[in-house]
Design an enzyme around this catalytic site. Structure first.
Site, mmCIF file in Angstrom:
data_model
loop_
_atom_site.group_PDB
_atom_site.id
_atom_site.type_symbol
_atom_site.label_atom_id
_atom_site.label_comp_id
_atom_site.label_asym_id
_atom_site.label_seq_id
_atom_site.Cartn_x
_atom_site.Cartn_y
_atom_site.Cartn_z
ATOM 1 N N ASP A 27 6.545 4.983 -11.353
ATOM 2 C CA ASP A 27 5.918 6.129 -10.716
ATOM 3 C C ASP A 27 5.175 6.892 -11.812
ATOM 4 O O ASP A 27 5.428 6.683 -13.005
ATOM 5 C CB ASP A 27 7.005 7.001 -10.074
ATOM 6 C CG ASP A 27 6.450 8.276 -9.482
ATOM 7 O OD1 ASP A 27 5.434 8.216 -8.772
ATOM 8 O OD2 ASP A 27 7.037 9.356 -9.742
ATOM 9 N N LEU A 28 4.269 7.793 -11.448
ATOM 10 C CA LEU A 28 3.492 8.522 -12.453
ATOM 11 C C LEU A 28 3.963 9.965 -12.639
ATOM 12 O O LEU A 28 4.453 10.335 -13.698
ATOM 13 C CB LEU A 28 2.003 8.491 -12.073
ATOM 14 C CG LEU A 28 1.350 7.099 -12.046
ATOM 15 C CD1 LEU A 28 -0.103 7.188 -11.588
ATOM 16 C CD2 LEU A 28 1.437 6.425 -13.410
ATOM 17 N N ASP A 29 3.820 10.793 -11.589
ATOM 18 C CA ASP A 29 4.187 12.206 -11.692
ATOM 19 C C ASP A 29 5.665 12.390 -12.014
ATOM 20 O O ASP A 29 6.538 11.887 -11.293
ATOM 21 C CB ASP A 29 3.870 12.934 -10.383
ATOM 22 C CG ASP A 29 2.392 13.280 -10.256
ATOM 23 O OD1 ASP A 29 1.678 13.195 -11.263
ATOM 24 O OD2 ASP A 29 1.959 13.648 -9.146
ATOM 25 N N SER A 74 2.321 5.226 -7.123
ATOM 26 C CA SER A 74 2.363 6.678 -6.988
ATOM 27 C C SER A 74 1.856 7.108 -5.620
ATOM 28 O O SER A 74 0.876 6.557 -5.115
ATOM 29 C CB SER A 74 1.513 7.332 -8.079
ATOM 30 O OG SER A 74 1.403 8.717 -7.884
ATOM 31 N N ARG A 75 2.514 8.127 -5.049
ATOM 32 C CA ARG A 75 2.117 8.655 -3.748
ATOM 33 C C ARG A 75 1.253 9.906 -3.881
ATOM 34 O O ARG A 75 1.073 10.643 -2.924
ATOM 35 C CB ARG A 75 3.369 8.980 -2.925
ATOM 36 C CG ARG A 75 4.221 7.774 -2.589
ATOM 37 C CD ARG A 75 5.576 8.176 -2.005
ATOM 38 N NE ARG A 75 5.426 9.016 -0.852
ATOM 39 C CZ ARG A 75 6.091 10.154 -0.647
ATOM 40 N NH1 ARG A 75 6.929 10.596 -1.561
ATOM 41 N NH2 ARG A 75 5.912 10.850 0.445
ATOM 42 N N LYS A 96 6.395 4.402 -0.251
ATOM 43 C CA LYS A 96 6.616 3.481 -1.371
ATOM 44 C C LYS A 96 6.928 2.080 -0.850
ATOM 45 O O LYS A 96 6.720 1.095 -1.545
ATOM 46 C CB LYS A 96 7.767 3.987 -2.248
ATOM 47 C CG LYS A 96 7.374 5.111 -3.195
ATOM 48 C CD LYS A 96 6.464 4.616 -4.296
ATOM 49 C CE LYS A 96 5.881 5.746 -5.132
ATOM 50 N NZ LYS A 96 6.770 6.306 -6.111
ATOM 51 N N ASP A 113 11.176 9.533 -10.108
ATOM 52 C CA ASP A 113 11.917 10.787 -10.233
ATOM 53 C C ASP A 113 12.420 11.322 -8.897
ATOM 54 O O ASP A 113 13.019 12.397 -8.847
ATOM 55 C CB ASP A 113 11.030 11.858 -10.877
ATOM 56 C CG ASP A 113 9.885 12.289 -9.954
ATOM 57 O OD1 ASP A 113 9.743 13.488 -9.686
ATOM 58 O OD2 ASP A 113 9.131 11.404 -9.498
#
Length: 282
Positions: free
Chosen positions: A112-114, A163-164, A200, A223
């Site tokens: 994931d990114l954020d 990532s969403r 996801k 996260d």
């Protein structure tokens, strides 16, 4: 002569929940509620907490009050991190040695990114962020991705982003700018990029289709327990990173993946957590 104002039901619900949450629960509980919320509610709930949490974590230490950056109201810190790395800096990054030669490794690593790779989250910013100035990578992520990009042991492993975020263009621009090895960006490392709002589950179905890698050969870092719970049920080994990626979680996940594979585990669906990582380090 009396004017009335009609508040949309979703907004009214958000405002009510915001007031109740911020006055009733501890910061730790509020953070857990935010992670479980959708993007709209996360923004509504997290805004009052942003300044409090950043002051506690020291984000305001190097604030430049004369800087007219548009993101100053959300991210006031001026992060003193250089965007380019020297050869010496790259060589100084730590290397994980938790796996022995011949130990099973994931065929696809999904990040994931954020709040997993970088901070702050994109929905917290008002304008397109500049890497290392408005947004930064977590230090363990720099070391991990440098290792993935440069070490022969990982040549058989592909890397993906899932990532969403609604800030799709921002995310793509950032991964093309963040350098994780000499002349190598995150975008170069990511073989697959599933970056768009939605589920996801949809991300992983596409990753399986495009990569040809089965779910039991994947390792996923995120996260949000909302996301890990969803992906876990698909048979993917997940890692919950509530405060971003850490070295402990990275090492724990590699050990657990290798251990389960040696036992010929067919269904790998479960989630590893930070509490378990800290327990193993004692």
């Amino acid at each position: 002569g009396v004017r009335t104002c009609v508040v949309p039901t979703p907004m009214l619900f958000s405002l009510t929940l915001l007031s109740f949450t911020t006055t009733t629960f501890s910061l730790k509980t509020q953070a857990a509620i935010i992670r479980k919320s959708n993007n709209h509610l996360r923004f509504m709930l997290s805004t009052p907490l942003t300044n409090i949490l950043r002051r506690r974590r020291g984000y305001y230490a190097n604030t430049n009050n004369n800087d007219n950056n548009d993101n100053r109201g959300i991210l006031s810190s001026r992060l003193q991190i250089k965007a380019s790395k020297t050869k010496k800096d790259w060589d100084a990054l730590p290397v994980s040695n938790v796996l022995k030669p011949g130990d099973p490794r994931p065929k696809l690593l999904v990040f994931d990114l954020d709040n997993t790779c970088w901070t702050p989250e994109l929905y917290q910013l008002r304008t397109s962020p500049k890497p290392w100035k408005d947004i930064r990578l977590f230090k363990p992520i720099q070391a991990i991705m440098h290792e993935l990009a440069t070490k022969d042991e990982w040549k058989g492993t592909k890397v993906a982003a899932a990532s969403r975020t609604h800030q799709i263009n921002w995310a793509h621009r950032l991964i093309s700018k963040f350098e994780i090895a000499p002349e190598t960006s995150m975008d170069d490392l990511f073989s697959y990029k599933e970056i768009y709002p939605g589920s996801k589950r949809k991300h992983f179905e596409r990753l399986k289709r495009d990569s040809g890698v089965s779910f039991d050969e994947m390792l996923f870092f995120d996260d949000s327990t909302w996301n890990t719970d969803e992906v876990e049920r698909m048979g993917v080994l997940c890692v919950f990173c509530p405060r971003g990626m850490t070295t402990d979680l990275w090492e724990l996940s590699l050990k657990e993946f290798a251990k389960m594979k040696k036992k010929k585990t067919r269904f790998m669906g479960k989630t590893l957590s930070a509490s378990r990582a800290s327990t193993r380090r004692r």
